[in-house]
Scaffold this motif. Structure first.
Motif, PDB file in Angstrom:
ATOM      1  N   UNK A 187       0.887  -1.181  -0.055  1.00 19.30           N
ATOM      2  CA  UNK A 187      -0.069  -0.020  -0.139  1.00 19.30           C
ATOM      3  C   UNK A 187       0.881   1.240   0.093  1.00 19.30           C
ATOM      4  N   UNK A 188       2.001   1.166   0.798  1.00 18.33           N
ATOM      5  CA  UNK A 188       2.857   2.308   0.553  1.00 18.33           C
ATOM      6  C   UNK A 188       3.299   2.430  -0.633  1.00 18.33           C
ATOM      7  N   UNK A 189       3.758   1.396  -1.320  1.00 18.34           N
ATOM      8  CA  UNK A 189       4.236   1.366  -2.947  1.00 18.34           C
ATOM      9  C   UNK A 189       3.279   2.239  -3.802  1.00 18.34           C
ATOM     10  N   UNK A 190       1.620   1.538  -3.315  1.00 20.75           N
ATOM     11  CA  UNK A 190       0.903   2.310  -4.252  1.00 20.75           C
ATOM     12  C   UNK A 190       0.719   3.717  -4.103  1.00 20.75           C
ATOM     13  N   UNK A 191       0.883   4.423  -2.676  1.00 23.10           N
ATOM     14  CA  UNK A 191       0.793   5.686  -2.527  1.00 23.10           C
ATOM     15  C   UNK A 191       1.897   6.334  -3.370  1.00 23.10           C
ATOM     16  N   UNK A 192       3.070   5.861  -3.204  1.00 26.22           N
ATOM     17  CA  UNK A 192       4.232   6.200  -3.830  1.00 26.22           C
ATOM     18  C   UNK A 192       4.171   6.490  -5.283  1.00 26.22           C
ATOM     19  N   UNK A 193       3.519   5.392  -5.679  1.00 27.31           N
ATOM     20  CA  UNK A 193       3.293   5.373  -7.334  1.00 27.31           C
ATOM     21  C   UNK A 193       2.513   6.447  -7.594  1.00 27.31           C
ATOM     22  N   UNK A 194       1.392   6.720  -6.995  1.00 29.46           N
ATOM     23  CA  UNK A 194       0.334   7.897  -7.247  1.00 29.46           C
ATOM     24  C   UNK A 194       1.261   9.411  -7.168  1.00 29.46           C
ATOM     25  N   UNK A 195       2.100   9.573  -6.096  1.00 31.08           N
ATOM     26  CA  UNK A 195       2.853  10.608  -6.015  1.00 31.08           C
ATOM     27  C   UNK A 195       3.732  10.824  -7.071  1.00 31.08           C
ATOM     28  N   UNK A 196       4.272   9.681  -7.708  1.00 31.36           N
ATOM     29  CA  UNK A 196       5.510   9.728  -8.573  1.00 31.36           C
ATOM     30  C   UNK A 196       4.692  10.055  -9.802  1.00 31.36           C
ATOM     31  N   UNK A 197       3.442   9.845 -10.047  1.00 28.07           N
ATOM     32  CA  UNK A 197       2.506   9.976 -11.074  1.00 28.07           C
ATOM     33  C   UNK A 197       2.809   8.918 -12.120  1.00 28.07           C
TER      34      UNK A 197
ATOM     35  N   UNK B  39      -0.572   1.302 -11.194  1.00 21.46           N
ATOM     36  CA  UNK B  39      -1.259   1.671  -9.876  1.00 21.46           C
ATOM     37  C   UNK B  39      -2.160   0.797  -9.718  1.00 21.46           C
ATOM     38  N   UNK B  40      -3.029   0.219 -10.664  1.00 20.84           N
ATOM     39  CA  UNK B  40      -4.070  -0.551 -10.499  1.00 20.84           C
ATOM     40  C   UNK B  40      -3.666  -2.082 -10.227  1.00 20.84           C
ATOM     41  N   UNK B  41      -2.474  -2.356 -11.080  1.00 16.27           N
ATOM     42  CA  UNK B  41      -1.978  -3.640 -10.666  1.00 16.27           C
ATOM     43  C   UNK B  41      -1.418  -3.958  -9.523  1.00 16.27           C
ATOM     44  N   UNK B  42      -0.912  -2.966  -8.945  1.00 19.89           N
ATOM     45  CA  UNK B  42      -0.214  -3.009  -7.443  1.00 19.89           C
ATOM     46  C   UNK B  42      -1.344  -2.891  -6.515  1.00 19.89           C
ATOM     47  N   UNK B  43      -2.470  -2.134  -6.823  1.00 19.55           N
ATOM     48  CA  UNK B  43      -3.634  -2.015  -5.614  1.00 19.55           C
ATOM     49  C   UNK B  43      -4.475  -3.287  -5.833  1.00 19.55           C
ATOM     50  N   UNK B  44      -4.356  -3.983  -6.898  1.00 14.04           N
ATOM     51  CA  UNK B  44      -5.143  -5.274  -6.868  1.00 14.04           C
ATOM     52  C   UNK B  44      -4.337  -6.453  -5.921  1.00 14.04           C
ATOM     53  N   UNK B  45      -2.936  -6.278  -6.145  1.00 16.37           N
ATOM     54  CA  UNK B  45      -2.016  -7.120  -5.354  1.00 16.37           C
ATOM     55  C   UNK B  45      -2.113  -6.796  -3.910  1.00 16.37           C
ATOM     56  N   UNK B  46      -2.535  -5.631  -3.414  1.00 14.30           N
ATOM     57  CA  UNK B  46      -2.911  -5.263  -2.003  1.00 14.30           C
ATOM     58  C   UNK B  46      -4.070  -5.916  -1.553  1.00 14.30           C
TER      59      UNK B  46
END
Length: 89
Positions: free
Chosen positions: A22-32, A38-45
């Motif tokens: 989840x921290x990675x997803x947040x960072x991905x969004x902040x890094x645009x 982002x969706x693939x990582x969110x699905x993994x979470x």
């Protein structure tokens, strides 16, 4: 029904992993980053959280069976666990 941390060690590992993801997803969004990444990582979470939830419920069911199927409290615990299971399904 209370479950001890030792019996939930597998679930805790999964939850810590999901926390990192989840921290990675947040960072991905902040890094645009790209939306599909982002969706693939969110699905993994989401999958990691589901698996942790099912592990917690399975542990509770095992405890109910160990405590005895005939006790009134075990019946109540099973009914609560069934509701929790259905909330994840």
């Amino acid at each position: 029904m209370k479950l001890d941390a030792d019996s939930l060690s597998d679930a805790l590992v999964r939850l810590r992993r999901a926390q990192g993801q989840l921290g990675g997803v947040i960072q991905m969004i902040e890094d645009e980053r790209d939306c599909k990444d982002v969706i693939a990582q969110l699905a993994a979470v989401s999958r990691a959280l589901d698996r942790a939830g099912f592990k917690i419920i399975a542990t509770g069911l095992e405890k109910c069976l160990q405590e005895g199927a005939d006790s009134e409290q075990a019946e109540l615990d099973r009914a609560q666990l069934e509701k929790l299971f259905m909330s994840l399904a």
